[in-house]
Motif scaffolding. Structure first.
Motif: not given
Length: 179
Positions: A46-55, A61-69
């Protein structure tokens, strides 16, 4: 790096595949992605997403990736940082320790194709349906809205019926499963 994308709900997958094949494009074999989304402390739906940080913590395929946007002018234009991780459980614990909270689990089957500096992702998202994401990764200062208009033109020129959405998968799944 910035990821700029446009996303579309697709009703007729066969029409999409035929339109892309006519352009000489074919999707890769499908892969399953298991994503856990996280929100920064203080943010809620309900809050704007712009400017906030999400992970995001993804397993494929058994591999893990961490992303921050961090969304910039809209949810489909983000500063993005991504790295492989060895241990999903330990990364989850670290993200929690930093104060982030899990929001939605996103499971999907994804097929990809590339053309003219764009990546096309055909996703079957559990609880949400079929979507086409058309995206580009840039390291320059081009205008995000102009880039999204370019992506939209590409999709419109395919001549198939799509419905553009500006919602992210976590929002779409949350809406489908809670309301």
């Amino acid at each position: 790096m910035r990821e700029i994308e446009a996303k579309y709900r697709v009703g007729d997958i066969e029409a999409l595949l035929a339109a892309l094949k006519q352009r000489g494009l074919e999707f890769s074999d499908p892969v399953r992605q298991d994503d856990q989304a996280y929100a920064q402390p203080g943010w809620d739906y309900g809050m704007p997403k712009t400017g906030s940080v999400f992970a995001r913590l993804r397993t494929q395929d058994g591999r893990h990736t961490f992303t921050v946007k961090r969304p910039l002018s809209n949810e489909m234009e983000c500063v993005e940082h991504e790295t492989p991780v060895a241990d999903r459980d330990q990364m989850h614990a670290a993200v929690m320790e930093m104060g982030f909270r899990p929001t939605v689990r996103i499971t999907k089957t994804r097929r990809t194709a590339t053309t003219a500096g764009m990546t096309l992702c055909l996703d079957e998202v559990e609880h949400a349906g079929y979507f086409l994401e058309v995206e580009m990764t840039v390291d320059d200062d081009r205008d995000g809205a102009d880039a999204q208009a370019h992506l939209d033109t590409f999709v419109q020129e395919l001549g198939i019926h799509t419905e553009r959405t500006t919602d992210t998968y976590d929002s779409l799944i949350r809406a489908a499963t809670t309301g």
